[in-house]
Design a protein around this motif. Structure first.
Motif, PDB file in Angstrom:
ATOM      1  N   LYS A  13      -3.987   4.105   4.560  1.00 32.25           N
ATOM      2  CA  LYS A  13      -3.365   2.737   4.378  1.00 32.25           C
ATOM      3  C   LYS A  13      -3.722   1.946   5.302  1.00 32.25           C
ATOM      4  CE  LYS A  13       0.768   4.730   3.556  1.00 32.25           C
ATOM      5  NZ  LYS A  13       0.385   5.959   3.757  1.00 32.25           N
ATOM      6  N   PHE A  31       0.878  -1.203   0.064  1.00 24.07           N
ATOM      7  CA  PHE A  31       0.094   0.056   0.118  1.00 24.07           C
ATOM      8  C   PHE A  31       0.894   1.189   0.080  1.00 24.07           C
ATOM      9  CE2 PHE A  31      -3.959  -1.984   2.474  1.00 24.07           C
ATOM     10  CZ  PHE A  31      -4.130  -2.875   1.112  1.00 24.07           C
ATOM     11  N   LEU A  53       3.046  -0.870   4.161  1.00 21.25           N
ATOM     12  CA  LEU A  53       2.667   0.302   4.240  1.00 21.25           C
ATOM     13  C   LEU A  53       4.063   1.254   3.687  1.00 21.25           C
ATOM     14  CD1 LEU A  53       0.101   0.160   7.205  1.00 21.25           C
ATOM     15  CD2 LEU A  53      -0.167  -1.006   4.791  1.00 21.25           C
TER      16      LEU A  53
END
Length: 326
Positions: A37, A29, A142
């Motif tokens: 996210k 992400f 992330l």
């Protein structure tokens, strides 16, 4: 703000994937802070662990849903940097967790925040999982800067881009957080991170830079000779770091863009709506929009020069000289 409001398209995408049992094992992400996210990763985890999902979505009321909300679900493991980086020992510990059976179900979810901060050794260590993911095991990386991650990591993940939040949405969020309208309007275009926005709203230096940028803009845009002197007498004392100088110029850019929008009657896109009459008055003194565009170009050039470590005062004084040639 719920993830459904922040990223409705992505939520719908993953809802279909879960419903159709097509959820991948590893996702990257990427997007700026505050775009949702972590919220989406946790929402997907909720759908995976829910005891009684409906159409692939979590019920939000079962035992697992409640435990996830409380941060007490043993088969959901979150990892973040230890200091300035994610170290190889952290990933080794994570890999040891990969190899264990799930504590309470046959599913495990791992979320690594700020994944771009993995050391090279840590990233290489993670490749084992990415090459041979376990059954019903899911990994979410992330990041705000996917380019800072190893190509071997990126190539083994499905990359999901998170669009910045729409300005109106961010403004509404900040108003709900207790910020006043003026601060919310400006901060909504500076950041998507509500915590950062609230910190800036409480920061006296932010308000000082904002006031200085407004006063200097008025002098620049009206061709006042004091604009040159103002750099030394007022502005430079507030620019102690490179980040201050870049932020100051960003704030100045907002005013010139607002002036351009006002000149074309595009009031909806103006950041400083409370300054509309001032922009209209300044606009009447200019010979068309070319002067505004030239000023914007000179500011953008100054930002590039600051990043190249050129002396700030000279750059600001150069902006005065260039804008005075309108």
């Amino acid at each position: 703000m719920a993830i459904k409001q922040k990223q409705p398209e992505l939520m719908a995408l993953f809802s279909r994937s879960i419903r159709n049992k097509r959820l991948g094992h590893a996702y990257l992400f990427e997007g700026t802070r505050g775009t949702g996210k972590k919220e989406l990763a946790l929402w997907i985890a909720g759908c995976i662990f829910c005891e009684q999902p409906t159409n692939g979505e979590a019920c939000l009321s079962c035992r697992n849903c409640q435990r996830l909300k409380e941060g007490n679900l043993p088969d959901l493991i979150e990892l973040e940097p230890d200091g300035q980086s994610i170290k190889v020992d952290q990933i080794r510990h994570l890999k040891a967790e990969f190899s264990k059976s799930a504590v309470e179900s046959n599913k495990k979810v791992y979320i690594i925040d700020d994944a771009e901060k993995m050391t090279v050794s840590a990233a290489n260590s993670l490749l084992t999982f990415l090459e041979e993911p376990g059954k019903d095991t899911y990994l979410f990386l992330l990041t705000t800067v996917k380019e800072n991650m190893l190509p071997t990591i990126r190539s083994r993940c499905q990359i999901i881009h998170f669009q910045p939040l729409k300005r109106q949405m961010m403004t509404a969020l900040l108003l709900a957080e207790g910020l006043n309208q003026t601060d919310a309007d400006v901060l909504a275009v500076i950041t998507n991170d509500s915590e950062e926005a609230k910190a800036l709203a409480a920061d006296e230096h932010f308000h000082l830079l904002r006031e200085l940028s407004w006063q200097w803009f008025k002098l620049l845009a009206t061709g006042d000779d004091m604009a040159f002197i103002y750099v030394q007498t007022h502005v430079m004392d507030a620019l102690k770091e490179k980040s201050h100088s870049l932020f100051f110029l960003d704030l100045l850019l907002f005013h010139y863009r607002d002036l351009l929008y006002a000149s074309f009657g595009n009031q909806a896109d103006i950041v400083h709506a409370n300054r509309l009459e001032d922009y209209q008055m300044v606009g009447r003194q200019l010979r068309g929009s070319q002067a505004i565009i030239l000023a914007i170009e000179s500011i953008l050039e100054a930002k590039q020069a600051i990043n190249a470590n050129v002396q700030v005062q000279g750059l600001l004084e150069s902006i005065v000289i260039q804008t005075s040639r309108r």
